[in-house]
Design a protein around this motif. Structure first.
Motif, mmCIF file in Angstrom:
data_model
loop_
_atom_site.group_PDB
_atom_site.id
_atom_site.type_symbol
_atom_site.label_atom_id
_atom_site.label_comp_id
_atom_site.label_asym_id
_atom_site.label_seq_id
_atom_site.Cartn_x
_atom_site.Cartn_y
_atom_site.Cartn_z
ATOM 1 N N PRO A 75 0.840 -1.104 0.152
ATOM 2 C CA PRO A 75 -0.044 0.022 -0.197
ATOM 3 C C PRO A 75 0.828 1.425 0.116
ATOM 4 C CG PRO A 75 0.042 -0.964 2.264
ATOM 5 C CD PRO A 75 0.768 -1.993 1.379
ATOM 6 N N LYS A 76 0.275 2.184 -0.459
ATOM 7 C CA LYS A 76 1.187 3.612 -0.540
ATOM 8 C C LYS A 76 0.879 4.153 0.807
ATOM 9 C CE LYS A 76 0.583 8.291 -2.476
ATOM 10 N NZ LYS A 76 -0.284 9.257 -3.144
ATOM 11 N N PRO A 77 2.214 4.636 1.334
ATOM 12 C CA PRO A 77 2.213 5.437 2.555
ATOM 13 C C PRO A 77 1.412 6.707 2.590
ATOM 14 C CG PRO A 77 4.409 5.089 1.631
ATOM 15 C CD PRO A 77 3.307 4.922 0.577
ATOM 16 N N ARG A 78 0.757 6.761 3.874
ATOM 17 C CA ARG A 78 -0.285 7.742 4.139
ATOM 18 C C ARG A 78 0.310 8.781 5.026
ATOM 19 N NH1 ARG A 78 -6.306 5.375 4.303
ATOM 20 N NH2 ARG A 78 -6.018 3.690 2.585
ATOM 21 N N SER A 79 -0.209 9.996 4.728
ATOM 22 C CA SER A 79 0.194 11.103 5.369
ATOM 23 C C SER A 79 -0.371 10.894 7.191
ATOM 24 C CB SER A 79 0.003 12.302 5.022
ATOM 25 O OG SER A 79 -1.260 12.627 5.100
ATOM 26 N N GLU A 82 -4.152 12.227 6.475
ATOM 27 C CA GLU A 82 -4.890 10.937 5.848
ATOM 28 C C GLU A 82 -5.330 10.056 6.997
ATOM 29 O OE1 GLU A 82 -3.352 11.211 1.283
ATOM 30 O OE2 GLU A 82 -2.430 9.828 2.790
ATOM 31 N N LEU A 83 -4.502 9.531 7.701
ATOM 32 C CA LEU A 83 -4.898 8.706 8.760
ATOM 33 C C LEU A 83 -5.898 9.392 9.659
ATOM 34 C CD1 LEU A 83 -1.471 7.101 9.555
ATOM 35 C CD2 LEU A 83 -3.410 6.122 8.423
ATOM 36 N N LYS A 85 -7.945 11.551 9.187
ATOM 37 C CA LYS A 85 -9.265 11.675 8.469
ATOM 38 C C LYS A 85 -9.836 10.360 8.475
ATOM 39 C CE LYS A 85 -8.467 15.600 5.369
ATOM 40 N NZ LYS A 85 -8.386 16.001 3.886
ATOM 41 N N LEU A 86 -9.257 9.225 8.357
ATOM 42 C CA LEU A 86 -9.908 7.927 8.339
ATOM 43 C C LEU A 86 -10.402 7.590 9.528
ATOM 44 C CD1 LEU A 86 -9.797 5.276 6.497
ATOM 45 C CD2 LEU A 86 -7.352 4.531 7.433
#
Length: 90
Positions: A75-79, A82-83, A85-86
């Motif tokens: 998976p693409k690393p998330r900022s 973004e985490l 918001k998730l």
């Protein structure tokens, strides 16, 4: 499955390290090869080579470690934003 307490020179440990070329290469053999290379470097640094340049002394041949395989489905690393918001959606 994890196998513990095997000698570091066993074939199972060698195959896990990268292949049959690692068979017999325990800590003692790696340390001996490192000592051989250190003595050669010391000889190059402190030797009296006259007017010429110090000769190149080859390193002790060692088995090469296996290269890590890249996974195509990683998976693409998330900022952090973004985490955040998730987790806020829950």
């Amino acid at each position: 499955m994890l196998v513990q307490r095997l000698p570091d020179t066993s074939l199972t440990v060698a195959l896990a390290s990268g292949g049959r070329e690692h068979f017999g290469w325990g800590q003692d053999r790696h340390m001996s090869a490192d000592l051989f290379d250190a003595i050669n470097q010391n000889t190059r640094a402190t030797g009296q080579w006259g007017k010429g340049k110090a000769p190149k002394i080859p390193a002790y041949p060692r088995p090469q470690p296996k290269k890590a395989e890249k996974k195509a489905d990683s998976p693409k690393p998330r900022s952090v934003a973004e985490l955040h918001k998730l987790f806020q959606r829950r």
